[in-house]
Design an enzyme around this catalytic site. Structure first.
Site, PDB file in Angstrom:
ATOM      1  N   LYS A  44       0.888  -1.326  -0.401  1.00  0.00           N
ATOM      2  CA  LYS A  44       0.394  -0.326   0.147  1.00  0.00           C
ATOM      3  C   LYS A  44       0.739   1.044   0.214  1.00  0.00           C
ATOM      4  O   LYS A  44       0.332   2.297   0.112  1.00  0.00           O
ATOM      5  CB  LYS A  44      -0.833   0.047   1.285  1.00  0.00           C
ATOM      6  N   LYS A  46       2.504   2.216   2.652  1.00  0.00           N
ATOM      7  CA  LYS A  46       2.496   2.744   4.122  1.00  0.00           C
ATOM      8  C   LYS A  46       3.863   1.422   4.645  1.00  0.00           C
ATOM      9  O   LYS A  46       4.112   0.902   4.462  1.00  0.00           O
ATOM     10  CB  LYS A  46       1.088   2.902   4.822  1.00  0.00           C
TER      11      LYS A  46
HETATM   12  N1  C2G Z   1     -10.821   6.644   9.315  1.00  0.00           N
HETATM   13  C1  C2G Z   1     -12.264   7.746   9.982  1.00  0.00           C
HETATM   14  N2  C2G Z   1     -11.351   9.261  10.089  1.00  0.00           N
HETATM   15  C2  C2G Z   1      -9.714   9.247  10.599  1.00  0.00           C
HETATM   16  C3  C2G Z   1      -8.815   7.971   9.799  1.00  0.00           C
HETATM   17  C4  C2G Z   1      -9.551   7.228   9.337  1.00  0.00           C
HETATM   18  O1  C2G Z   1     -13.409   7.937   9.688  1.00  0.00           O
HETATM   19  N3  C2G Z   1     -10.066  10.792  10.602  1.00  0.00           N
HETATM   20  C5  C2G Z   1     -10.738   6.341   8.660  1.00  0.00           C
HETATM   21  C6  C2G Z   1     -10.330   5.109   7.731  1.00  0.00           C
HETATM   22  O2  C2G Z   1     -11.651   5.924   6.100  1.00  0.00           O
HETATM   23  C7  C2G Z   1     -10.624   3.272   7.168  1.00  0.00           C
HETATM   24  C8  C2G Z   1     -10.347   3.705   8.648  1.00  0.00           C
HETATM   25  O3  C2G Z   1     -10.548   4.730   9.889  1.00  0.00           O
HETATM   26  O4  C2G Z   1     -12.024   3.702   6.975  1.00  0.00           O
HETATM   27  C9  C2G Z   1      -8.294   3.149   8.665  1.00  0.00           C
HETATM   28  O5  C2G Z   1      -7.873   4.484   8.585  1.00  0.00           O
HETATM   29  P1  C2G Z   1      -6.685   4.110   7.741  1.00  0.00           P
HETATM   30  O6  C2G Z   1      -5.807   3.114   9.149  1.00  0.00           O
HETATM   31  O7  C2G Z   1      -5.841   4.878   7.075  1.00  0.00           O
HETATM   32  O8  C2G Z   1      -6.444   2.371   7.069  1.00  0.00           O
HETATM   33  P2  C2G Z   1      -6.214   2.473   5.328  1.00  0.00           P
HETATM   34  O9  C2G Z   1      -4.815   2.523   5.340  1.00  0.00           O
HETATM   35  O10 C2G Z   1      -7.985   4.013   4.576  1.00  0.00           O
HETATM   36  O11 C2G Z   1      -6.622   1.374   5.205  1.00  0.00           O
HETATM   37  O12 C2G Z   1      -7.922  -2.070   1.906  1.00  0.00           O
HETATM   38  C10 C2G Z   1      -8.724  -1.513   2.583  1.00  0.00           C
HETATM   39  C11 C2G Z   1      -7.446  -0.505   3.936  1.00  0.00           C
HETATM   40  O13 C2G Z   1      -6.148  -2.257   3.936  1.00  0.00           O
HETATM   41  C12 C2G Z   1      -7.622   0.620   4.482  1.00  0.00           C
END
Ligand code: C2G
Length: 138
Positions: A44, A46
């Site tokens: 990803k 990350k």
């Molecule tokens: N999230 C949120 N508000 C934020 C930050 C994150 O609602 N301020 C939500 C994201 O939309 C996601 C969840 O928290 O649904 C986890 O966020 P991340 O850890 O950044 O996940 P991401 O990198 O988007 O990975 O296959 C899908 C991926 O694994 C998602």
């Protein structure tokens, strides 16, 4: 029993994550969180501060979370939905309409909840880094 599934990295857990997990759990009875392994995070583009094991330990301590499983590939989601009899996949709105989740509509509900504005793991890292520089000025 309504089973909810959500995916994420969940690094440096913050209130945006917690509010998503809380709302996801409120939509059902059992919440499964699939968190990206360190290897999948690399795919990803990350790099998490906390390892998969530590992120898993932290999420397992959240009262809304019933089960934490590894997210190893983009392609595992249909198998996850079938394996855990998932009724609904919930994601934050930054994923709204994304094909990776829209394809799940043949197997379960897909719901996008508003993302919490003003907070992100990236923002935390940037702020902390800036603060450190600020200290150096003193
Ligand atoms: N999230 C949120 N508000 C934020 C930050 C994150 O609602 N301020 C939500 C994201 O939309 C996601 C969840 O928290 O649904 C986890 O966020 P991340 O850890 O950044 O996940 P991401 O990198 O988007 O990975 O296959 C899908 C991926 O694994 C998602």
């Amino acid at each position: 029993m309504k089973t909810i599934l959500t995916y994420g990295t969940y690094d440096l857990l913050h209130y945006g994550h917690v509010r998503l997990l809380k709302r996801a759990k409120e939509r059902g009875d059992y919440l499964i969180v699939a968190i990206s392994t360190d290897e999948f995070n690399a795919i990803k583009g990350k790099k998490a501060y906390y390892s998969y094991e530590l992120r898993k330990e932290i999420l397992e301590a959240i009262k809304y979370v019933d089960l934490v499983i590894p997210e190893k590939t983009w392609e595992q989601k249909i198998d996850d939905v079938k394996k855990y009899n998932v009724d609904e996949v919930v994601m934050g709105s930054d994923w709204a309409g994304n094909e990776k989740f829209e394809i799940l509509r043949d197997y379960c509900q897909v719901v996008y909840l508003d993302r919490t504005e003003g907070i992100s793991t990236t923002q935390i890292k940037e702020d902390l880094n800036l603060k450190e520089d600020d200290n150096e000025l003193r």
